[in-house]
Design a protein around this motif. Structure first.
Motif, PDB file in Angstrom:
ATOM      1  N   ILE A  25      76.668 -15.130  -5.205  1.00 24.00           N
ATOM      2  CA  ILE A  25      75.769 -14.252  -4.456  1.00 24.00           C
ATOM      3  C   ILE A  25      74.900 -13.425  -5.404  1.00 24.00           C
ATOM      4  CG2 ILE A  25      75.708 -12.238  -2.933  1.00 24.00           C
ATOM      5  CD1 ILE A  25      78.275 -13.394  -1.616  1.00 24.00           C
ATOM      6  N   SER A  26      75.521 -12.808  -6.417  1.00 23.72           N
ATOM      7  CA  SER A  26      74.762 -11.948  -7.333  1.00 23.72           C
ATOM      8  C   SER A  26      73.755 -12.748  -8.161  1.00 23.72           C
ATOM      9  CB  SER A  26      75.714 -11.187  -8.258  1.00 23.72           C
ATOM     10  OG  SER A  26      76.448 -12.089  -9.069  1.00 23.72           O
ATOM     11  N   SER A  27      74.044 -14.037  -8.385  1.00 25.12           N
ATOM     12  CA  SER A  27      73.114 -14.860  -9.169  1.00 25.12           C
ATOM     13  C   SER A  27      71.976 -15.423  -8.320  1.00 25.12           C
ATOM     14  CB  SER A  27      73.872 -16.010  -9.839  1.00 25.12           C
ATOM     15  OG  SER A  27      74.405 -16.896  -8.876  1.00 25.12           O
ATOM     16  N   GLU A  28      72.132 -15.422  -6.980  1.00 24.72           N
ATOM     17  CA  GLU A  28      71.122 -16.012  -6.099  1.00 24.72           C
ATOM     18  C   GLU A  28      70.280 -14.982  -5.348  1.00 24.72           C
ATOM     19  OE1 GLU A  28      72.822 -18.813  -3.437  1.00 24.72           O
ATOM     20  OE2 GLU A  28      73.861 -19.958  -5.008  1.00 24.72           O
ATOM     21  N   TYR A  29      70.790 -13.757  -5.212  1.00 25.65           N
ATOM     22  CA  TYR A  29      70.113 -12.758  -4.385  1.00 25.65           C
ATOM     23  C   TYR A  29      69.595 -11.605  -5.240  1.00 25.65           C
ATOM     24  CZ  TYR A  29      71.930 -15.064  -0.218  1.00 25.65           C
ATOM     25  OH  TYR A  29      72.205 -15.984   0.764  1.00 25.65           O
ATOM     26  N   PHE A  30      68.476 -11.036  -4.822  1.00 22.08           N
ATOM     27  CA  PHE A  30      67.882  -9.908  -5.528  1.00 22.08           C
ATOM     28  C   PHE A  30      68.701  -8.643  -5.242  1.00 22.08           C
ATOM     29  CE2 PHE A  30      64.716  -6.537  -6.220  1.00 22.08           C
ATOM     30  CZ  PHE A  30      64.246  -6.918  -7.469  1.00 22.08           C
ATOM     31  N   PRO A  31      69.001  -7.837  -6.284  1.00 25.40           N
ATOM     32  CA  PRO A  31      69.839  -6.642  -6.084  1.00 25.40           C
ATOM     33  C   PRO A  31      69.294  -5.708  -5.012  1.00 25.40           C
ATOM     34  CG  PRO A  31      69.551  -7.094  -8.424  1.00 25.40           C
ATOM     35  CD  PRO A  31      68.631  -8.031  -7.691  1.00 25.40           C
ATOM     36  N   TYR A  32      70.197  -5.170  -4.219  1.00 25.18           N
ATOM     37  CA  TYR A  32      69.914  -4.198  -3.163  1.00 25.18           C
ATOM     38  C   TYR A  32      68.947  -4.714  -2.095  1.00 25.18           C
ATOM     39  CZ  TYR A  32      72.492  -0.655  -5.682  1.00 25.18           C
ATOM     40  OH  TYR A  32      73.501   0.047  -6.299  1.00 25.18           O
ATOM     41  N   SER A  33      68.781  -6.022  -2.004  1.00 21.91           N
ATOM     42  CA  SER A  33      68.022  -6.589  -0.888  1.00 21.91           C
ATOM     43  C   SER A  33      68.962  -7.078   0.208  1.00 21.91           C
ATOM     44  CB  SER A  33      67.155  -7.750  -1.377  1.00 21.91           C
ATOM     45  OG  SER A  33      67.951  -8.833  -1.808  1.00 21.91           O
ATOM     46  N   TYR A  34      70.261  -6.920  -0.001  1.00 17.41           N
ATOM     47  CA  TYR A  34      71.240  -7.439   0.953  1.00 17.41           C
ATOM     48  C   TYR A  34      72.464  -6.522   0.974  1.00 17.41           C
ATOM     49  CZ  TYR A  34      73.609  -9.160  -3.259  1.00 17.41           C
ATOM     50  OH  TYR A  34      74.231  -9.250  -4.479  1.00 17.41           O
ATOM     51  N   ALA A  35      73.251  -6.698   2.017  1.00 18.26           N
ATOM     52  CA  ALA A  35      74.512  -5.970   2.142  1.00 18.26           C
ATOM     53  C   ALA A  35      75.635  -6.984   2.310  1.00 18.26           C
ATOM     54  CB  ALA A  35      74.480  -5.019   3.332  1.00 18.26           C
ATOM     55  N   VAL A  36      76.827  -6.609   1.853  1.00 21.11           N
ATOM     56  CA  VAL A  36      78.005  -7.466   1.979  1.00 21.11           C
ATOM     57  C   VAL A  36      79.022  -6.775   2.870  1.00 21.11           C
ATOM     58  CG1 VAL A  36      79.961  -8.493   0.746  1.00 21.11           C
ATOM     59  CG2 VAL A  36      77.674  -8.617  -0.236  1.00 21.11           C
ATOM     60  N   VAL A  37      79.539  -7.524   3.848  1.00 18.68           N
ATOM     61  CA  VAL A  37      80.589  -7.020   4.734  1.00 18.68           C
ATOM     62  C   VAL A  37      81.912  -7.609   4.265  1.00 18.68           C
ATOM     63  CG1 VAL A  37      81.428  -6.903   7.103  1.00 18.68           C
ATOM     64  CG2 VAL A  37      78.961  -6.909   6.648  1.00 18.68           C
ATOM     65  N   ASN A  38      82.832  -6.725   3.895  1.00 23.09           N
ATOM     66  CA  ASN A  38      84.120  -7.188   3.375  1.00 23.09           C
ATOM     67  C   ASN A  38      85.148  -6.084   3.563  1.00 23.09           C
ATOM     68  OD1 ASN A  38      86.062  -8.745   2.076  1.00 23.09           O
ATOM     69  ND2 ASN A  38      84.698  -9.312   0.392  1.00 23.09           N
ATOM     70  N   ALA A  39      86.380  -6.350   3.157  1.00 23.43           N
ATOM     71  CA  ALA A  39      87.436  -5.335   3.213  1.00 23.43           C
ATOM     72  C   ALA A  39      87.050  -4.152   2.340  1.00 23.43           C
ATOM     73  CB  ALA A  39      88.760  -5.937   2.752  1.00 23.43           C
ATOM     74  N   TYR A  40      87.477  -2.954   2.750  1.00 23.74           N
ATOM     75  CA  TYR A  40      87.062  -1.738   2.042  1.00 23.74           C
ATOM     76  C   TYR A  40      87.464  -1.762   0.575  1.00 23.74           C
ATOM     77  CZ  TYR A  40      86.649   3.118   0.659  1.00 23.74           C
ATOM     78  OH  TYR A  40      86.313   4.266  -0.015  1.00 23.74           O
ATOM     79  N   SER A  41      88.597  -2.398   0.263  1.00 24.26           N
ATOM     80  CA  SER A  41      89.069  -2.430  -1.123  1.00 24.26           C
ATOM     81  C   SER A  41      88.096  -3.149  -2.053  1.00 24.26           C
ATOM     82  CB  SER A  41      90.437  -3.106  -1.194  1.00 24.26           C
ATOM     83  OG  SER A  41      90.365  -4.425  -0.678  1.00 24.26           O
TER      84      SER A  41
ATOM     85  N   GLN B 113      75.119  -3.002  -7.358  1.00 23.47           N
ATOM     86  CA  GLN B 113      74.630  -4.363  -7.176  1.00 23.47           C
ATOM     87  C   GLN B 113      74.003  -4.590  -5.800  1.00 23.47           C
ATOM     88  OE1 GLN B 113      77.068  -7.624  -8.824  1.00 23.47           O
ATOM     89  NE2 GLN B 113      78.555  -6.093  -9.439  1.00 23.47           N
ATOM     90  N   HIS B 114      74.665  -4.113  -4.749  1.00 21.21           N
ATOM     91  CA  HIS B 114      74.140  -4.316  -3.399  1.00 21.21           C
ATOM     92  C   HIS B 114      74.790  -3.310  -2.452  1.00 21.21           C
ATOM     93  CE1 HIS B 114      77.583  -7.198  -3.881  1.00 21.21           C
ATOM     94  NE2 HIS B 114      77.989  -6.516  -2.845  1.00 21.21           N
ATOM     95  N   PHE B 115      74.298  -3.269  -1.209  1.00 20.70           N
ATOM     96  CA  PHE B 115      74.891  -2.381  -0.209  1.00 20.70           C
ATOM     97  C   PHE B 115      76.219  -2.959   0.266  1.00 20.70           C
ATOM     98  CE2 PHE B 115      70.234  -1.847   0.214  1.00 20.70           C
ATOM     99  CZ  PHE B 115      70.154  -0.509  -0.138  1.00 20.70           C
TER     100      PHE B 115
END
Length: 658
Positions: free
Chosen positions: A523-539, A547-549
């Motif tokens: 993801i970090s190698s394909e997407y521009f920083p802070y142009s996307y958000a990641v939904v995942n476990a809080y940990s 890197q991103h939202f």
């Protein structure tokens, strides 16, 4: 996999940087000294590795830590070290004369039509170049054997993405926020160096944290080779055996395979301490005057204290006493200098940690006790061919026999085995200490140290055996390089063949952590920083820092549908978003949906618990006409991309758009 590729890429970049620095050193600075690359790494890391650790600490305290400032200040220190403090005032004239001299030499060489190879070659004879090339090839071989032998155990690793891993990753990233003592007063110099490594090698902090254990092992292996070559008469065979024993032999060494990839502050501290121990026993190796000798040891002791208090007090201090008792009498003056440096460094460290405890309202005694007792250290050795206590008993008995034999060689045959004698005494001391039950001594950490000193013991043992058989092979020295090649292949084959049955008994770890890190690297190698958000476990929020939202599952399930509705309802109403910026959605949202519960990765258990709710919410968004794609899929989880603005987030789309 990008995850594994990035680890190797960071390692290769670091190796290339070392090679470039070695070449520049041989070309322009120390072209007269008979120094090989093992000497270069040991000498420069002892000097500049210590200085770098202290520099990182100071810059973070001043709030000006970044890669540019570190490099600029470090270059200034190197210049001062090269020119000398007394010549700083004359540095302009010195530099001007050097430039004129080199310019005249260049013009002369151009007129003489020198070949291009003349300009890149170092000022050494052909014979010396061949010898250095052979040593360089040996270094590369040993380094890559150690690297891949450690990386092989990735499938047994349970450290990645554990709760401790997440906490340490947050600490690594916090240095960018100019915070050193963020989670209490504790030695975190190693984590600061991990942050710097991620910057200098252009890899993400999580990959730097994941790969630091391997980097430390490679460095320790190189220093074991170098130290054995300095404390014994064997310059090739015994050092190779010692290095490969550390790299490949696990059934005779107390190494916890399940945590072998975990970085260890002790290993990094010992990478400075071991050269220091050798220099303490043989000051001539540093070729410093007494003032520089004194300053370098102060820097080294402070750096070790910033990395690991346990190493400073439990290993370095006893060795200083042992070395003083058993080193050559002619070095007593230098020994006193080192002891004075240790005392001053200890006082400075006490002031640093004492003031930090005072301002952060932390108990100093509790800090000292927690620094000597590491909760993260855990030793479990099901792979040992003998029980730990039995194995250590054999090591002690052999060491005592070696000591008696070395006494005969030293005082009976007037040979120099003082350095080896001192290391054997320390080795026996550590084995005995590992059986002491005291609240101020962490026996688990002592066992970690023993895993490093066993290869040194093996190197000394091999060197003594070679000394005994020397009359037999003394006329066959020309065969030694060829024998070394055969020895390396033989040891590698033996390690694989004889240890494989033991490794098969060890349970492999859950692959989910490696799959998650691989997905984040993709993801970090394909997407521009802070142009996307990641939904995942809080940990996992620490991985998103800088890197991103990041959106945790609870917020995504509770608020996202409403934000999505308002965003698309007012998508052309700029005034609404100026007044309500919280409703602006990222250009894309990447959602991790776990299909099975991780076996041991408790930090992301909630990801599986929300599986059904996440799938329903994604289906609701599809029903609203949102474009949703699966961008990664494996046996553990699926990664979905909710596209809010097409071709506005991926790097390839942005490049073609330009």
């Amino acid at each position: 996999m990008i995850y594994s590729t990035t680890i190797a890429l960071g390692f290769v970049r670091l190796c290339l940087l070392v090679l470039v620095l070695f070449y520049l050193n041989r070309k322009f600075v120390n072209y007269h000294k008979p120094e090989n690359i093992f000497d270069f790494i040991a000498n420069q890391w002892f000097k500049y590795g210590s200085l770098l650790t202290i520099l990182l600490f100071i810059l973070v305290q001043l709030g000006i830590y970044n890669l540019f400032n570190v490099i600029i200040i470090f270059v200034v220190f190197i210049f001062i070290d090269y020119v000398g403090i007394r010549l700083i005032g004359k540095s302009l004239a010195f530099g001007s004369n050097k430039i004129k001299q080199k310019t005249f030499e260049l013009i002369k060489n151009v007129e003489l039509e020198k070949k291009w190879s003349y300009y890149i070659n170092t000022r050494t004879s052909s014979k010396t170049k061949k010898k250095r090339l052979w040593i360089l090839l040996l270094l590369v071989t040993l380094g890559f054997i150690t690297f891949f032998s450690r990386y092989y155990f990735t499938k047994y690793d349970v450290y990645a993405l554990s709760n401790l891993w997440m906490l340490e990753l947050q600490t690594v990233i916090d240095f960018d926020g100019q915070r050193w003592f963020y989670n209490g007063v504790t030695p975190v110099g190693e984590l600061a160096l991990i942050n710097f490594y991620s910057k200098i090698s252009s890899i993400s902090p999580e990959i730097a944290l994941e790969s630091m254990g391997i980097i430390e092992s490679v460095l320790i292996g190189i220093l074991i080779f170098w130290s054995v070559s300095k404390i014994t008469a064997s310059k090739l065979i015994a050092p190779i055996v010692a290095c490969l024993f550390f790299a490949l032999c696990y059934v005779l060494s107390p190494i916890n395979i399940s945590y072998i990839l975990q970085h260890k502050p002790m290993f990094l501290a010992l990478s400075i301490a071991i050269p220091g121990m050798v220099f303490y026993l043989n000051p001539k190796l540093l070729k410093f005057n007494k003032r520089n000798y004194f300053l370098n040891f102060i820097f080294a002791f402070i750096a070790i204290g910033l990395i690991d208090i346990f190493t400073l007090l439990i290993m370095v201090l006893p060795f200083l006493v042992i070395g003083f008792l058993f080193s050559k009498r002619q070095y007593n003056g230098y020994n006193f200098i080192v002891l004075k440096a240790f005392l001053i460094a200890t006082v400075l460290l006490s002031v640093i940690y004492g003031m930090s405890c005072y301002f952060l309202e932390y108990d100093f005694e509790m800090f000292l006790n927690s620094s000597l007792i590491a909760a993260s250290s855990y030793t479990y050795f099901p792979h040992l061919i003998l029980p730990y206590n039995v194995l250590m008993l054999y090591y002690i008995l052999i060491s005592i026999g070696l000591l008696l034999f070395l006494l005969i060689l030293t005082y009976g045959f007037k040979e120099n085995w003082h350095e080896a004698f001192s290391f054997l005494i320390l080795f026996i001391f550590l084995i005995l200490l590992s059986n002491v039950n005291n609240e101020w001594i962490d026996t688990e950490m002592v066992k970690q140290a023993i895993a490093i000193y066993i290869p040194i013991f093996i190197g000394i043992l091999v060197a003594v055996l070679l000394r005994i058989t020397y009359p037999i092979y003394k006329k066959a020295t020309v065969v030694k390089p060829y024998f070394a090649v055969v020895l390396i292949f033989g040891l590698v084959y033996s390690a694989i063949y004889f240890q494989e049955p033991e490794f098969k008994k060890i349970k492999q770890s859950d692959t989910t952590a490696r799959l998650i890190l691989n997905a984040y690297e993709n993801i970090s190698s394909e997407y521009f920083p802070y142009s996307y958000a990641v939904v995942n476990a809080y940990s996992a929020h620490a991985i998103s820092t800088n890197q991103h939202f990041f959106i945790n599952y609870e917020d995504f399930l509770e608020d996202y549908l409403q934000k999505d509705h308002l965003y698309y309802k007012n998508i052309k109403n700029k005034k609404f978003f100026r007044e309500n910026p919280d409703y602006v959605l990222p250009k894309c949202v990447i959602v991790f949906v776990y299909k099975k519960k991780p076996q041991s990765l408790t930090s992301i258990d909630e990801g599986f618990e929300f599986k059904s709710e996440l799938e329903r919410q994604l289906q609701t968004l599809r029903n609203r006409g949102r474009k949703i794609e699966i961008i990664y899929k494996n046996e553990a989880f699926d990664v979905y991309e909710i596209i809010n603005k097409p071709k506005e987030s991926r790097l390839n789309d942005l490049i073609y758009k330009i």
